[in-house]
Design a protein around this motif. Structure first.
Motif, PDB file in Angstrom:
ATOM      1  N   ILE A  55      33.785  42.761  51.029  1.00  0.00           N
ATOM      2  CA  ILE A  55      33.844  41.679  50.058  1.00  0.00           C
ATOM      3  C   ILE A  55      35.268  41.145  50.037  1.00  0.00           C
TER       4      ILE A  55
ATOM      5  N   ILE B 224      38.022  39.039  48.233  1.00  0.00           N
ATOM      6  CA  ILE B 224      38.337  38.511  46.913  1.00  0.00           C
ATOM      7  C   ILE B 224      39.718  37.881  46.969  1.00  0.00           C
TER       8      ILE B 224
ATOM      9  N   ASN C 148      42.267  36.580  42.505  1.00  0.00           N
ATOM     10  CA  ASN C 148      41.749  37.228  41.309  1.00  0.00           C
ATOM     11  C   ASN C 148      42.913  37.454  40.345  1.00  0.00           C
TER      12      ASN C 148
ATOM     13  N   GLN D 243      35.602  34.519  44.978  1.00  0.00           N
ATOM     14  CA  GLN D 243      35.006  35.587  45.769  1.00  0.00           C
ATOM     15  C   GLN D 243      34.206  35.003  46.923  1.00  0.00           C
TER      16      GLN D 243
END
Length: 283
Positions: A2, A4, A7, A32
């Motif tokens: 994943i 990201i 953030n 994301q």
């Protein structure tokens, strides 16, 4: 995997932090992109703040009660404080989303004003302005420059206002499509206001009974067909009386009245003074 990116947050834990002492505050914001596996969130108690999720690409499944709804790109999903949050992003579609959490005592009023409380899912399409605002908020939170709190609040308010404008525009277009027949008749009225317009004939043009036509016309315009045409005629009469040397009798004929006395009576009841006195004001 994943991925990201961006953030950023001020205060953060699993259930969020609701700062109701401030006017409007961004708590955290991020982006994301799902690469190799799905991402699932299950917060049965929800969070203490508000959340807006913008799906840029791919799809996600959101569960509201017993309903599982598949949501694709170009949709915004809204969560209020305390609402269960159960959703899943899919990597096979390289799903990309932006999300933001916010709170403050003015939030509810703004959301209501902008029409964002009407449901959890809003179709807004792909809007570069919205993506840009998310990225600006992420940047401000990451850099923590002086007065960044005020700047992120301003960006958030702009984001909410743009969403509200988009939703209101979509609603107006929907209403316009719903009432295309009445809109067409209104055009006929403006074009032929000086002629004798018969309710039954107008209703027949859009396949309605006279009763149904009058009812629908008033629901759309707030006026009866007769009053609507009369208002058109009176507005045109005022223009002719104030801008030309035409006599009252001539103006009456031009706007559709064969009887000048009847025209004068209607004009006075509508405008408040006789047409002759109205004309004198401009001489």
């Amino acid at each position: 995997m994943i991925s990201i990116s961006g953030n950023a947050m001020r205060e953060w834990h699993e259930f969020g932090v609701a700062n109701t002492d401030t006017f409007l505050t961004v708590n955290c914001c991020g982006y994301q992109k799902l690469m190799t596996k799905k991402l699932e969130r299950n917060r049965d108690q929800g969070r203490a703040d508000y959340q807006l999720i913008y799906i840029v690409r791919g799809k996600a499944v959101f569960r509201f009660g017993e309903d599982a709804i598949e949501v694709g790109g170009g949709h915004m999903v809204f969560y209020a404080p305390g609402e269960p949050q159960n959703y899943c992003y899919y990597a096979e579609d390289t799903t990309e989303v932006y999300w933001i959490h916010f709170s403050g005592h003015a939030v509810h009023d703004y959301l209501e004003q902008f029409g964002l409380l009407g449901g959890p899912i809003h179709e807004i399409g792909m809007m570069d302005e919205i993506v840009a605002l998310y990225n600006k908020i992420i940047y401000e939170l990451n850099t923590n420059k002086p007065l960044s709190g005020h700047v992120t609040t301003a960006y958030l308010l702009e984001l909410l206002a743009l969403l509200g404008r988009k939703l209101q525009h979509a609603e107006e277009n929907h209403k316009g499509r719903q009432h295309a027949d009445i809109t067409m008749i209104i055009g006929v009225m403006h074009e032929r206001y000086s002629q004798q317009l018969v309710i039954a004939d107008l209703a027949r043009q859009i396949s309605l009974s006279p009763f149904r036509f009058i009812h629908k016309f008033k629901a759309v315009t707030g006026s009866t067909p007769l009053k609507y045409v009369t208002d058109i005629r009176m507005n045109e009469a005022k223009k002719l009386l104030s801008e030309s040397s035409l006599h009252v009798r001539e103006v009456a004929s031009i706007v559709g009245y064969d009887n000048p006395l009847y025209f004068s009576r209607i004009f006075r009841s509508t405008v408040g003074i006789p047409p002759s006195e109205y004309k004198k004001q401009f001489q």
